[in-house]
Scaffold this active site. Structure first.
Site, PDB file in Angstrom:
ATOM      1  N   LEU A 111      25.192  57.617  46.719  1.00 29.86           N
ATOM      2  CA  LEU A 111      25.561  56.674  45.664  1.00 29.86           C
ATOM      3  C   LEU A 111      26.708  55.875  46.256  1.00 29.86           C
ATOM      4  O   LEU A 111      27.744  56.451  46.603  1.00 29.86           O
ATOM      5  CB  LEU A 111      25.999  57.432  44.403  1.00 29.86           C
ATOM      6  CG  LEU A 111      26.209  56.620  43.123  1.00 29.86           C
ATOM      7  CD1 LEU A 111      24.934  55.888  42.723  1.00 29.86           C
ATOM      8  CD2 LEU A 111      26.676  57.522  41.991  1.00 29.86           C
ATOM      9  N   ASP A 112      26.508  54.560  46.427  1.00 28.33           N
ATOM     10  CA  ASP A 112      27.460  53.801  47.247  1.00 28.33           C
ATOM     11  C   ASP A 112      28.880  53.851  46.681  1.00 28.33           C
ATOM     12  O   ASP A 112      29.092  54.182  45.515  1.00 28.33           O
ATOM     13  CB  ASP A 112      26.974  52.368  47.489  1.00 28.33           C
ATOM     14  CG  ASP A 112      27.022  51.499  46.243  1.00 28.33           C
ATOM     15  OD1 ASP A 112      28.120  51.282  45.708  1.00 28.33           O
ATOM     16  OD2 ASP A 112      25.958  51.017  45.816  1.00 28.33           O
ATOM     17  N   LYS A 113      29.818  53.517  47.532  1.00 30.56           N
ATOM     18  CA  LYS A 113      31.242  53.698  47.229  1.00 30.56           C
ATOM     19  C   LYS A 113      31.675  52.914  46.001  1.00 30.56           C
ATOM     20  O   LYS A 113      32.575  53.332  45.258  1.00 30.56           O
ATOM     21  CB  LYS A 113      32.074  53.273  48.455  1.00 30.56           C
ATOM     22  CG  LYS A 113      33.523  53.670  48.411  1.00 30.56           C
ATOM     23  CD  LYS A 113      34.180  53.387  49.752  1.00 30.56           C
ATOM     24  CE  LYS A 113      35.641  53.828  49.764  1.00 30.56           C
ATOM     25  NZ  LYS A 113      36.264  53.611  51.105  1.00 30.56           N
ATOM     26  N   SER A 115      29.848  52.307  43.395  1.00 28.42           N
ATOM     27  CA  SER A 115      29.100  52.743  42.214  1.00 28.42           C
ATOM     28  C   SER A 115      29.604  54.108  41.751  1.00 28.42           C
ATOM     29  O   SER A 115      30.317  54.800  42.480  1.00 28.42           O
ATOM     30  CB  SER A 115      27.600  52.828  42.542  1.00 28.42           C
ATOM     31  OG  SER A 115      27.123  51.580  42.999  1.00 28.42           O
TER      32      SER A 115
END
Length: 244
Positions: A111-113, A115
């Site tokens: 889960l990208d930084k 988000s």
């Protein structure tokens, strides 16, 4: 105490045997009474406390004790990178639940930084493989806030699949929440996919929150908190995976 001198956690001999999947704990006690269990070459007794460093044999067969399989959900805050890099102070590896000195859990997928929301944490390699393999269309659901009013044309384009770079995304489900928000259900997990889909339509994502993976919901957890999955959640998760 240094890592080199720290001793491993110990458990009762019968619990070690049952935990290795050999038999029940009661049956393990009977084997100990029969004298067929050896601990480091000597006859084992009920009060023995053993660890994975000890050599346990039953009728000459070496017993390997596998650590218990653990499952947690974590409400990842914005700013934490889900790549396990011990040299990065923002890496999730510094925020994972501490289980024991010899046991670790890791995030399933990313889960990208920028988000936030639901991450599944486990040491279950089979589950990781099934959830992350592109051949399995497992649902992940996100609430997205964008910088412009969501139109029907935008929703229909997103549902049909978006071309960017050298790829076209799979068709997906969208449901409008309000003027600037929508929920999107993906069955693939390409890097920064939702942000790039929106960007291709001249929208900018202001907030991205994942709240569901398959039937697993992000409920009752504050940002940065985690909890162990219940037995029913684990069972339902595996039922959904086997059905796919």
């Amino acid at each position: 105490m240094s890592d080199h001198t720290r001793t491993m956690p110990t458990i009762r001999l019968s619990k070690f045997i049952s935990g290795a999947g050999v038999c029940s704990r009661r049956q393990a006690s009977r084997l100990i009474e029969l004298g067929v269990v050896l601990v480091n070459g000597r006859r084992g007794v009920h009060i023995d406390q053993v660890s994975q460093q000890d050599l346990i044999t039953i009728e000459g067969k070496l017993i390997h004790h596998s650590p218990p399989i653990l499952y947690f959900i974590y409400n990842k805050p914005i700013g934490i990178d889900s790549v396990c890099n011990p040299n990065d102070p923002s890496s999730i590896i510094h925020f994972l639940p501490t289980i024991s000195d010899d046991q670790r859990i890791f995030p399933v997928g990313r889960l990208d930084k920028d988000s936030h929301g639901l991450l599944l944490l486990t040491n279950d390699g089979e589950l990781c493989q099934r959830l992350m393999h592109p051949d399995f269309y497992h649902e992940k659901v996100y609430r997205v806030t964008v910088d412009k009013v969501v139109t029907e044309d935008f929703l229909e384009a997103m549902r049909s699949g978006i071309e960017y770079g050298n790829i076209k995304t799979r068709p997906c489900q969208l449901m409008q929440v309000n003027e600037y928000q929508f929920d999107i259900t993906l069955t693939q997990g390409m890097n920064r996919q939702i942000r790039r889909m929106c960007q291709a339509l001249s929208y900018r994502v202001k907030d991205l929150f994942r709240f569901r993976i398959l039937g697993l919901q992000m409920t009752g957890l504050n940002s940065g908190d985690n909890r162990a999955l219940t037995e029913s959640e684990i069972r339902d998760l595996y039922d959904e995976i086997r059905a796919s």
